[in-house]
Design a protein around this motif. Sequence first.
Motif, short mmCIF file in Angstrom:
data_model
loop_
_atom_site.label_atom_id
_atom_site.label_comp_id
_atom_site.label_asym_id
_atom_site.label_seq_id
_atom_site.Cartn_x
_atom_site.Cartn_y
_atom_site.Cartn_z
N ILE A 31 0.83 -1.42 -0.05
CA ILE A 31 0.05 -0.01 -0.14
C ILE A 31 0.96 1.21 -0.01
O ILE A 31 0.24 2.55 -0.24
N TRP A 32 1.96 1.12 0.41
CA TRP A 32 3.12 2.49 0.44
C TRP A 32 3.90 2.36 -0.85
O TRP A 32 4.28 3.49 -1.29
N ARG A 33 3.91 1.32 -1.51
CA ARG A 33 4.73 1.29 -2.79
C ARG A 33 3.88 1.63 -4.08
O ARG A 33 4.19 2.28 -5.03
N ARG A 34 2.66 1.12 -3.92
CA ARG A 34 1.60 1.48 -5.03
C ARG A 34 1.33 2.90 -5.32
O ARG A 34 1.25 3.76 -4.05
N GLY A 35 0.82 3.20 -6.49
CA GLY A 35 0.32 4.70 -6.76
C GLY A 35 1.31 5.87 -6.47
O GLY A 35 1.07 6.88 -6.13
N LEU A 36 2.57 5.90 -6.59
CA LEU A 36 3.89 6.57 -6.45
C LEU A 36 3.34 7.68 -7.36
O LEU A 36 3.62 8.97 -7.04
N VAL A 37 3.26 7.23 -8.86
CA VAL A 37 2.89 8.26 -9.89
C VAL A 37 1.70 9.40 -9.44
O VAL A 37 1.82 10.55 -9.55
N ILE A 38 0.72 8.66 -8.91
CA ILE A 38 -0.49 9.33 -8.45
C ILE A 38 0.07 10.36 -7.25
O ILE A 38 -0.61 11.65 -7.06
N ALA A 39 0.75 9.87 -6.30
CA ALA A 39 1.16 10.59 -5.26
C ALA A 39 1.87 11.84 -5.63
O ALA A 39 1.90 13.09 -5.18
#
Length: 339
Positions: free
Chosen positions: A35-43
């Motif tokens: 959950i911390w590694r996913r969605g980095l581009v969105i972040a």
Amino acid sequence: MPQAHVQETGHGGAGPERTGSGARRLADRWRGPGIWRRGLVIAILAVVLGLLMLLHGQIPNRVGNLGSLAETFLPWFGLLVPVLLVLALWRRSATALIAVVLPAIAWLNLFGGLLTDKSGSGGNFTVISHNVNAENPDPAATARSVAAAGADVVALEELKPEAAPVYERTLAASYPYHSVQGTVGIWSKHPITDARPVDIKMGWTRALRATVGTPQGPVGVYVAHLPSVRVKFNAGFTAGQRDNSAAALGRAIAGEQLKKVVLLGDLNGTMNDRSLAPVTSQLRSAQGAAGDGFGFSWPASLPMARIDQIMVRGMDPVEAWTLPDTGSDHLPVAARVKL
């Protein structure tokens, strides 16, 4: 001794067990380091959006006036926040969810105050400003619509020479005093004196200054139509002439001797646009102080920006609003103030 045997059918606990299992499966999907590694581009996109809103004043104007362009449509940046939120939930990313908080707070800090109705009661001086559109097919109907609002003072911009007499005839019954200077005009229920053009460095007259004698004392009224801006592929946000005119108008207002001043007009820019600072730094926006919502005025068919402004000095705004479509490509804007 006979014993009774009860057959377990499994129906009694199946529903809660399935519900519990579904909740556990959902919770499991949000557990773990993923959950911390996913969605980095969105972040990253969320952080960039938040910084653009917080630091919009630092976006350079040297290249295509990008800063002014961003500030003109700054309220609409908020539409990207729910999009990023949905994407963060879809990716099940805690990192992205936390990052989305930044642009949400930035937008609320900039525009949260506009979400409430700040209008009050009272007031003794009502004004209207309206860009009537030089290509207006029915100026008489537009004039009647504006007159029906019953304001003390009406300012009109983009008056064609052949249309100006139509506005004068139609408004005469309600407004016995008026002055037209170039392509802008003022109509008043109170006497007008010292009406004269204001040079905003355009080569022809698109601004005026007049004294309106109200029962509460004289008010200096400025009516202005600053040059239009364009978004061009090869030149960006072309606003150089508008900016020069804003500086000239700001100098004229700075030299005003009357304590009570109101500026009415199409400034071809929003209150957020730094290039209008020579004007906006001296005056108070009636919409910002006493309006309900954003008060977008242009284009009339689908308003996306408030480029028509009512700003005051030495008086308190009580209410500000937009009027219905009159046939122009702008909506009229109105305000009531306490002198």
